[in-house]
Write a protein that holds these residues in place. Structure first.
Motif, PDB file in Angstrom:
ATOM      1  N   VAL A 172      39.183  70.301  33.459  1.00 44.35           N
ATOM      2  CA  VAL A 172      39.376  71.056  31.715  1.00 44.35           C
ATOM      3  C   VAL A 172      40.587  69.656  31.111  1.00 44.35           C
ATOM      4  O   VAL A 172      41.534  70.370  31.986  1.00 44.35           O
ATOM      5  N   PRO A 173      40.801  69.900  30.189  1.00 40.95           N
ATOM      6  CA  PRO A 173      39.986  69.394  29.230  1.00 40.95           C
ATOM      7  C   PRO A 173      39.309  68.909  29.730  1.00 40.95           C
ATOM      8  O   PRO A 173      39.260  67.811  30.153  1.00 40.95           O
ATOM      9  N   PHE A 174      37.742  69.002  28.778  1.00 41.18           N
ATOM     10  CA  PHE A 174      36.828  68.015  28.970  1.00 41.18           C
ATOM     11  C   PHE A 174      37.486  65.872  27.852  1.00 41.18           C
ATOM     12  O   PHE A 174      38.036  66.301  27.090  1.00 41.18           O
ATOM     13  N   ARG A 175      37.105  65.475  29.358  1.00 37.36           N
ATOM     14  CA  ARG A 175      37.973  64.171  28.667  1.00 37.36           C
ATOM     15  C   ARG A 175      37.007  63.398  28.205  1.00 37.36           C
ATOM     16  O   ARG A 175      36.121  62.438  28.706  1.00 37.36           O
ATOM     17  N   ILE A 176      37.228  62.983  26.991  1.00 34.79           N
ATOM     18  CA  ILE A 176      36.127  61.313  25.749  1.00 34.79           C
ATOM     19  C   ILE A 176      37.072  60.438  26.190  1.00 34.79           C
ATOM     20  O   ILE A 176      38.725  60.266  25.685  1.00 34.79           O
ATOM     21  N   LEU A 177      36.920  59.004  25.786  1.00 31.27           N
ATOM     22  CA  LEU A 177      37.443  57.808  25.455  1.00 31.27           C
ATOM     23  C   LEU A 177      36.758  57.031  24.603  1.00 31.27           C
ATOM     24  O   LEU A 177      34.988  56.868  24.829  1.00 31.27           O
ATOM     25  N   SER A 178      37.329  56.520  23.886  1.00 25.98           N
ATOM     26  CA  SER A 178      36.766  55.271  23.196  1.00 25.98           C
ATOM     27  C   SER A 178      37.591  54.122  23.005  1.00 25.98           C
ATOM     28  O   SER A 178      38.816  54.168  22.940  1.00 25.98           O
ATOM     29  N   ILE A 179      36.518  52.678  23.202  1.00 27.85           N
ATOM     30  CA  ILE A 179      37.237  51.312  22.639  1.00 27.85           C
ATOM     31  C   ILE A 179      37.235  50.889  22.183  1.00 27.85           C
ATOM     32  O   ILE A 179      36.106  50.530  21.665  1.00 27.85           O
ATOM     33  N   ALA A 180      37.381  49.962  20.935  1.00 26.27           N
ATOM     34  CA  ALA A 180      37.498  49.690  19.385  1.00 26.27           C
ATOM     35  C   ALA A 180      38.666  49.070  18.960  1.00 26.27           C
ATOM     36  O   ALA A 180      39.325  49.260  18.671  1.00 26.27           O
ATOM     37  N   HIS A 181      37.743  47.933  19.178  1.00 29.58           N
ATOM     38  CA  HIS A 181      39.415  46.806  18.515  1.00 29.58           C
ATOM     39  C   HIS A 181      39.404  47.021  17.076  1.00 29.58           C
ATOM     40  O   HIS A 181      38.628  47.252  16.583  1.00 29.58           O
ATOM     41  N   PRO A 182      40.379  46.589  16.324  1.00 30.29           N
ATOM     42  CA  PRO A 182      40.589  47.857  15.136  1.00 30.29           C
ATOM     43  C   PRO A 182      40.326  46.474  14.020  1.00 30.29           C
ATOM     44  O   PRO A 182      41.105  45.813  12.874  1.00 30.29           O
ATOM     45  N   GLY A 231      42.784  49.949  23.298  1.00 33.64           N
ATOM     46  CA  GLY A 231      42.353  48.741  22.255  1.00 33.64           C
ATOM     47  C   GLY A 231      42.803  48.647  20.668  1.00 33.64           C
ATOM     48  O   GLY A 231      42.262  47.600  20.333  1.00 33.64           O
ATOM     49  N   TRP A 232      43.436  50.055  20.653  1.00 36.31           N
ATOM     50  CA  TRP A 232      43.926  49.574  19.693  1.00 36.31           C
ATOM     51  C   TRP A 232      44.295  48.412  18.431  1.00 36.31           C
ATOM     52  O   TRP A 232      44.925  48.287  17.548  1.00 36.31           O
ATOM     53  N   TYR A 233      45.889  47.895  19.321  1.00 36.82           N
ATOM     54  CA  TYR A 233      46.553  47.370  19.046  1.00 36.82           C
ATOM     55  C   TYR A 233      46.848  46.002  19.173  1.00 36.82           C
ATOM     56  O   TYR A 233      46.711  45.267  20.173  1.00 36.82           O
ATOM     57  N   SER A 234      46.287  44.782  18.583  1.00 34.58           N
ATOM     58  CA  SER A 234      45.576  43.602  18.756  1.00 34.58           C
ATOM     59  C   SER A 234      46.685  42.220  18.464  1.00 34.58           C
ATOM     60  O   SER A 234      46.254  42.618  17.036  1.00 34.58           O
ATOM     61  N   GLU A 235      46.950  40.999  18.488  1.00 40.24           N
ATOM     62  CA  GLU A 235      46.678  39.860  17.990  1.00 40.24           C
ATOM     63  C   GLU A 235      45.896  39.780  16.245  1.00 40.24           C
ATOM     64  O   GLU A 235      46.242  39.561  15.457  1.00 40.24           O
ATOM     65  N   SER A 236      45.118  40.266  16.775  1.00 35.79           N
ATOM     66  CA  SER A 236      44.048  39.000  15.919  1.00 35.79           C
ATOM     67  C   SER A 236      43.023  40.622  15.424  1.00 35.79           C
ATOM     68  O   SER A 236      42.281  40.546  14.847  1.00 35.79           O
ATOM     69  N   SER A 237      43.558  41.788  15.359  1.00 35.94           N
ATOM     70  CA  SER A 237      43.107  42.743  14.465  1.00 35.94           C
ATOM     71  C   SER A 237      43.505  42.802  12.819  1.00 35.94           C
ATOM     72  O   SER A 237      44.019  41.736  12.603  1.00 35.94           O
ATOM     73  N   ASP A 238      42.461  43.422  12.443  1.00 38.67           N
ATOM     74  CA  ASP A 238      43.049  43.981  10.273  1.00 38.67           C
ATOM     75  C   ASP A 238      43.990  44.644  10.362  1.00 38.67           C
ATOM     76  O   ASP A 238      43.429  45.778  10.601  1.00 38.67           O
ATOM     77  N   LYS A 239      45.412  44.320  10.629  1.00 32.08           N
ATOM     78  CA  LYS A 239      46.585  45.301  10.089  1.00 32.08           C
ATOM     79  C   LYS A 239      46.001  46.614   9.330  1.00 32.08           C
ATOM     80  O   LYS A 239      46.725  47.708   9.385  1.00 32.08           O
TER      81      LYS A 239
END
Length: 353
Positions: free
Chosen positions: A171-181, A209-217
């Motif tokens: 506990v707590p329940f652990r949730i993961l998301s991975i997403a390019h911005p 994965g939220w901060y990247s050179e190729s992201s939509d700022k």
């Protein structure tokens, strides 16, 4: 690409790789004896303006024509394997010297833009074979008029050790998301899901994965500002790219994948290989990976209320959904084993009998 070059027999094949810039991966390739040609112009960057995007693309295509001519003038290559996320009009140069194989791992060609239609018509004249990463991609290519030379070769992931039964869920329940911005990866859907769950149940949610050179700022900043505005900072932590992604999978109870379009869904398959159940919208090729309610969960797009309800029920499950976790891992072993799928790639490329 890493799976590809790690499984090649270099006593029979000489491999040349065009790569953006020197890093850990390129140094590893060089240590194996691979000829790495560095070209910063093949790196992907997010450009929002249509005019600037078009101008940039054509200028780089023009540059790549001379770049390819120089490469093939110096050394003969019998096969050219290309990723379609790279600039593709200039591939008629490799076609003059070799068989061109195109790996299609995106559904961007489905757009009705004039340039995309011209690109596909142009490619059909010289592509020897397409390697589609899912049946969904193959069907989409066929609808665009491409026939007869498409092979489905699923992406493969590394098979993990057997998952362990936890006598008591942490506990707590652990949730993961991975997403390019970028918007089509759907991170904004998480905001509504989080708002629904925040006062109902205890969990720890991490977005990687939220901060990247190729992201939509602009989109990147919008998401962070919305977290602050909705007072969700205690519900989710937002991080950039990490080197220890395996550790994140191992310590997670669930992967929530809010993407609006998926040609395959590598993150989904990778999480399931660790025995991590997935809750995702039923888009693109995800139904080819997930059997709903058997090895993970597919939510009608884009029913965030139902996604939140499904997550809530999973958190309440005192047995930690071990049956689902086992089924998830078995599915990856059966259909998406990296070694098996890489052998299929080699057979398509006529590198393996």
């Amino acid at each position: 690409m890493k799976n590809f070059y790690h499984n090649l027999d270099y006593t029979k094949v000489k491999l040349t790789v065009i790569y953006p810039e020197k890093d850990i991966i390129s140094e590893e390739m060089e240590s194996l004896g691979i000829d790495v040609i560095y070209n910063k112009h093949v790196a992907l960057k997010h450009i929002k303006s249509f005019f600037l995007k078009t101008l940039t693309r054509f200028s780089i295509e023009f540059y790549l024509i001379f770049f390819y001519l120089n490469i093939f003038r110096k050394q003969k290559h019998t096969k050219c394997l290309i990723n379609t996320e790279l600039y593709s009009y200039s591939l008629f140069i490799p076609w003059l010297f070799s068989n061109v194989y195109v790996v299609v791992h995106s559904l961007s060609f489905k757009k009705n833009g004039f340039l995309n239609k011209i690109l596909l018509l142009f490619q059909k004249t010289f592509v020897f074979r397409y390697l589609a990463v899912s049946k969904t991609v193959k069907t989409s290519l066929e609808l665009q008029g491409i026939r007869g030379n498409i092979e489905v070769v699923y992406n493969g992931v590394n098979i993990q050790k057997e998952i362990n039964v936890e006598s008591k869920r942490k506990v707590p329940f652990r949730i993961l998301s991975i997403a390019h911005p970028v918007p089509h990866k759907g991170a904004h859907h998480l905001l509504e899901v989080l708002s629904i769950l925040k006062d109902k149940v205890e969990f720890k949610w991490t977005l990687l994965g939220w901060y990247s050179e190729s992201s939509d700022k602009e989109y990147q900043n919008f998401f962070i500002n919305e977290i602050n505005r909705l007072n969700l900072n205690n519900e989710i932590e937002v991080l950039g790219n990490v080197n220890n992604i395996s550790d994140w999978y191992r310590q997670s109870d669930l992967l929530v994948h809010p993407s609006e379009s998926e040609s395959f869904g590598f993150v989904v398959a990778e999480a399931m290989s660790f025995g991590v159940p997935v809750v995702a919208f039923n888009v693109g090729a995800l139904h080819e990976i997930i059997d709903d309610k058997i090895d993970s969960f597919l939510i009608p797009a884009f029913k965030t209320n139902l996604m939140a309800e499904t997550i809530y029920e999973l958190i309440q499950d005192k047995e930690n959904n071990f049956k689902i976790r086992r089924a998830a891992q078995n599915k990856i072993k059966d259909k998406f084993d990296n070694i098996k799928n890489m052998r299929r790639v080699f057979r398509v490329l006529d590198l393996l009998a």
